[in-house]
Structures are given as C-alpha cells and as structure tokens.
Design a protein around this motif. Structure first.
Motif, PDB file in Angstrom:
ATOM      1  N   ARG A  10       0.814  -1.207   0.000  1.00  0.00           N
ATOM      2  CA  ARG A  10       0.000   0.000   0.000  1.00  0.00           C
ATOM      3  C   ARG A  10       0.846   1.254   0.000  1.00  0.00           C
ATOM      4  O   ARG A  10       0.666   2.116  -0.842  1.00  0.00           O
ATOM      5  CB  ARG A  10      -0.959  -0.007   1.190  1.00  0.00           C
ATOM      6  CG  ARG A  10      -1.903   1.183   1.186  1.00  0.00           C
ATOM      7  CD  ARG A  10      -3.198   0.912   1.892  1.00  0.00           C
ATOM      8  NE  ARG A  10      -3.990  -0.083   1.194  1.00  0.00           N
ATOM      9  CZ  ARG A  10      -4.649  -1.073   1.803  1.00  0.00           C
ATOM     10  NH1 ARG A  10      -4.621  -1.193   3.100  1.00  0.00           N
ATOM     11  NH2 ARG A  10      -5.356  -1.930   1.106  1.00  0.00           N
ATOM     12  N   GLN A  22      -0.621 -10.162   5.742  1.00  0.00           N
ATOM     13  CA  GLN A  22      -1.579 -10.161   4.643  1.00  0.00           C
ATOM     14  C   GLN A  22      -2.921  -9.608   5.111  1.00  0.00           C
ATOM     15  O   GLN A  22      -3.448 -10.001   6.159  1.00  0.00           O
ATOM     16  CB  GLN A  22      -1.762 -11.567   4.086  1.00  0.00           C
ATOM     17  CG  GLN A  22      -2.536 -11.562   2.771  1.00  0.00           C
ATOM     18  CD  GLN A  22      -2.520 -12.921   2.090  1.00  0.00           C
ATOM     19  OE1 GLN A  22      -2.555 -13.947   2.748  1.00  0.00           O
ATOM     20  NE2 GLN A  22      -2.485 -12.908   0.770  1.00  0.00           N
ATOM     21  N   GLU A  23      -3.424  -8.705   4.318  1.00  0.00           N
ATOM     22  CA  GLU A  23      -4.723  -8.107   4.587  1.00  0.00           C
ATOM     23  C   GLU A  23      -5.791  -8.940   3.886  1.00  0.00           C
ATOM     24  O   GLU A  23      -5.489  -9.768   3.035  1.00  0.00           O
ATOM     25  CB  GLU A  23      -4.707  -6.680   4.024  1.00  0.00           C
ATOM     26  CG  GLU A  23      -5.703  -5.736   4.613  1.00  0.00           C
ATOM     27  CD  GLU A  23      -5.620  -4.393   3.908  1.00  0.00           C
ATOM     28  OE1 GLU A  23      -5.533  -3.383   4.600  1.00  0.00           O
ATOM     29  OE2 GLU A  23      -5.650  -4.373   2.667  1.00  0.00           O
ATOM     30  N   TRP A  24      -7.060  -8.653   4.196  1.00  0.00           N
ATOM     31  CA  TRP A  24      -8.161  -9.411   3.584  1.00  0.00           C
ATOM     32  C   TRP A  24      -8.219  -9.205   2.074  1.00  0.00           C
ATOM     33  O   TRP A  24      -8.796 -10.013   1.337  1.00  0.00           O
ATOM     34  CB  TRP A  24      -9.490  -9.024   4.221  1.00  0.00           C
ATOM     35  CG  TRP A  24      -9.923  -7.613   3.945  1.00  0.00           C
ATOM     36  CD1 TRP A  24      -9.567  -6.498   4.652  1.00  0.00           C
ATOM     37  CD2 TRP A  24     -10.755  -7.158   2.893  1.00  0.00           C
ATOM     38  NE1 TRP A  24     -10.125  -5.380   4.098  1.00  0.00           N
ATOM     39  CE2 TRP A  24     -10.879  -5.755   3.022  1.00  0.00           C
ATOM     40  CE3 TRP A  24     -11.432  -7.792   1.847  1.00  0.00           C
ATOM     41  CZ2 TRP A  24     -11.626  -4.977   2.140  1.00  0.00           C
ATOM     42  CZ3 TRP A  24     -12.184  -7.003   0.971  1.00  0.00           C
ATOM     43  CH2 TRP A  24     -12.266  -5.624   1.129  1.00  0.00           C
ATOM     44  N   THR A  25      -7.601  -8.087   1.604  1.00  0.00           N
ATOM     45  CA  THR A  25      -7.578  -7.839   0.164  1.00  0.00           C
ATOM     46  C   THR A  25      -6.575  -8.713  -0.551  1.00  0.00           C
ATOM     47  O   THR A  25      -6.540  -8.749  -1.776  1.00  0.00           O
ATOM     48  CB  THR A  25      -7.208  -6.372  -0.101  1.00  0.00           C
ATOM     49  OG1 THR A  25      -5.962  -6.097   0.538  1.00  0.00           O
ATOM     50  CG2 THR A  25      -8.259  -5.420   0.428  1.00  0.00           C
ATOM     51  N   GLY A  26      -5.704  -9.376   0.249  1.00  0.00           N
ATOM     52  CA  GLY A  26      -4.657 -10.193  -0.349  1.00  0.00           C
ATOM     53  C   GLY A  26      -3.322  -9.470  -0.392  1.00  0.00           C
ATOM     54  O   GLY A  26      -2.302 -10.071  -0.696  1.00  0.00           O
ATOM     55  N   LEU A  27      -3.331  -8.156  -0.118  1.00  0.00           N
ATOM     56  CA  LEU A  27      -2.097  -7.378  -0.150  1.00  0.00           C
ATOM     57  C   LEU A  27      -1.273  -7.667   1.094  1.00  0.00           C
ATOM     58  O   LEU A  27      -1.803  -7.927   2.164  1.00  0.00           O
ATOM     59  CB  LEU A  27      -2.419  -5.874  -0.193  1.00  0.00           C
ATOM     60  CG  LEU A  27      -3.245  -5.369  -1.367  1.00  0.00           C
ATOM     61  CD1 LEU A  27      -3.502  -3.875  -1.214  1.00  0.00           C
ATOM     62  CD2 LEU A  27      -2.553  -5.647  -2.682  1.00  0.00           C
ATOM     63  N   TRP A  34      -2.455  -1.701   7.558  1.00  0.00           N
ATOM     64  CA  TRP A  34      -3.362  -2.848   7.664  1.00  0.00           C
ATOM     65  C   TRP A  34      -4.748  -2.407   8.112  1.00  0.00           C
ATOM     66  O   TRP A  34      -4.899  -1.669   9.072  1.00  0.00           O
ATOM     67  CB  TRP A  34      -2.796  -3.870   8.641  1.00  0.00           C
ATOM     68  CG  TRP A  34      -3.467  -5.198   8.540  1.00  0.00           C
ATOM     69  CD1 TRP A  34      -3.145  -6.209   7.698  1.00  0.00           C
ATOM     70  CD2 TRP A  34      -4.577  -5.644   9.328  1.00  0.00           C
ATOM     71  NE1 TRP A  34      -4.002  -7.263   7.892  1.00  0.00           N
ATOM     72  CE2 TRP A  34      -4.887  -6.951   8.881  1.00  0.00           C
ATOM     73  CE3 TRP A  34      -5.341  -5.080  10.336  1.00  0.00           C
ATOM     74  CZ2 TRP A  34      -5.936  -7.686   9.430  1.00  0.00           C
ATOM     75  CZ3 TRP A  34      -6.386  -5.812  10.877  1.00  0.00           C
ATOM     76  CH2 TRP A  34      -6.669  -7.107  10.427  1.00  0.00           C
ATOM     77  N   ARG A  37     -11.344  -5.880   7.539  1.00  0.00           N
ATOM     78  CA  ARG A  37     -12.487  -5.765   6.627  1.00  0.00           C
ATOM     79  C   ARG A  37     -13.653  -5.150   7.378  1.00  0.00           C
ATOM     80  O   ARG A  37     -13.883  -5.440   8.557  1.00  0.00           O
ATOM     81  CB  ARG A  37     -12.870  -7.147   6.103  1.00  0.00           C
ATOM     82  CG  ARG A  37     -13.883  -7.034   4.993  1.00  0.00           C
ATOM     83  CD  ARG A  37     -13.935  -8.282   4.172  1.00  0.00           C
ATOM     84  NE  ARG A  37     -14.878  -8.088   3.082  1.00  0.00           N
ATOM     85  CZ  ARG A  37     -15.168  -8.995   2.183  1.00  0.00           C
ATOM     86  NH1 ARG A  37     -14.583 -10.168   2.227  1.00  0.00           N
ATOM     87  NH2 ARG A  37     -16.031  -8.743   1.230  1.00  0.00           N
ATOM     88  N   ASP A  41     -19.500  -5.501   5.580  1.00  0.00           N
ATOM     89  CA  ASP A  41     -19.370  -6.458   4.477  1.00  0.00           C
ATOM     90  C   ASP A  41     -19.977  -7.802   4.832  1.00  0.00           C
ATOM     91  O   ASP A  41     -20.298  -8.597   3.948  1.00  0.00           O
ATOM     92  CB  ASP A  41     -17.899  -6.657   4.128  1.00  0.00           C
ATOM     93  CG  ASP A  41     -17.325  -5.475   3.371  1.00  0.00           C
ATOM     94  OD1 ASP A  41     -18.120  -4.666   2.849  1.00  0.00           O
ATOM     95  OD2 ASP A  41     -16.091  -5.360   3.301  1.00  0.00           O
TER      96      ASP A  41
END
Ligand SMILES: [Zn+2]
Length: 89
Positions: A10, A22-27, A34, A37, A41
């Motif tokens: 990021r 790893q974040e929930w976005t996959g990054l 960080w 989510r 959602d």
C-alpha cells in the motif's frame, strides 16, 4: 525465520518480511496500512423487494397516424395565432 526486505503493497515503504502481514484484500501491508475488513461487508441484509407473483411482458407500442389538415372539421390554425393575452405578452 529468514529475514529479508519486503515492500508494503500500500504505502511502498521498505520493511522486513515479518513486519508485513496479509490483509483481507490479499495485499501484504505494514502495520499502519493494515485495515480489517469492514463489518458491514458481513451484514446479512434481508431482501425487502419480493418478486411479484406473476408478470407479463409490456405490449409493443401502437402508433396511430393522424392528419390534422385533411381530415379535420372546421377552420384550422395553421399559423401562430396573432394577438396577445391582454397583458402585452
Ligand atoms: Zn504500508
């Protein structure tokens, strides 16, 4: 654990590999970047719109031809009427 340099997906800053997660976005991101989510959602929202029990397709439009001059009765205004509304307009 083997340590090596890694870049936050990021902010782009350099970190050590164990500082990124790893974040929930996959990054793979650093601690300040960080983000969890958003709980919304996962919200279960009941569907309020229910389909009607039956439907039918909209019929196609029918167009009627009208000849205002030749089939009309009486005197037709074919030009913009003269005069005013008594107020100068
Ligand atoms: Zn970062």
């Amino acid at each position: 654990m083997r340590e090596y340099n890694a870049t936050c997906d990021r902010c782009g800053f350099e970190y050590k590999n164990h500082q990124l997660k790893q974040e929930w976005t996959g990054l793979m991101v650093c601690e300040p970047c960080w983000e969890p989510r958003h709980p919304q959602d996962f919200a279960k929202i009941p569907r309020t719109e229910k389909a009607p029990p039956w439907t039918r397709p909209e019929p196609t439009d029918e167009f009627v031809t009208v000849d205002y001059i030749s089939t009309s009765v009486g005197t037709q205004e074919t030009t913009i009427p003269s005069g005013d509304f008594g107020n100068g307009l």
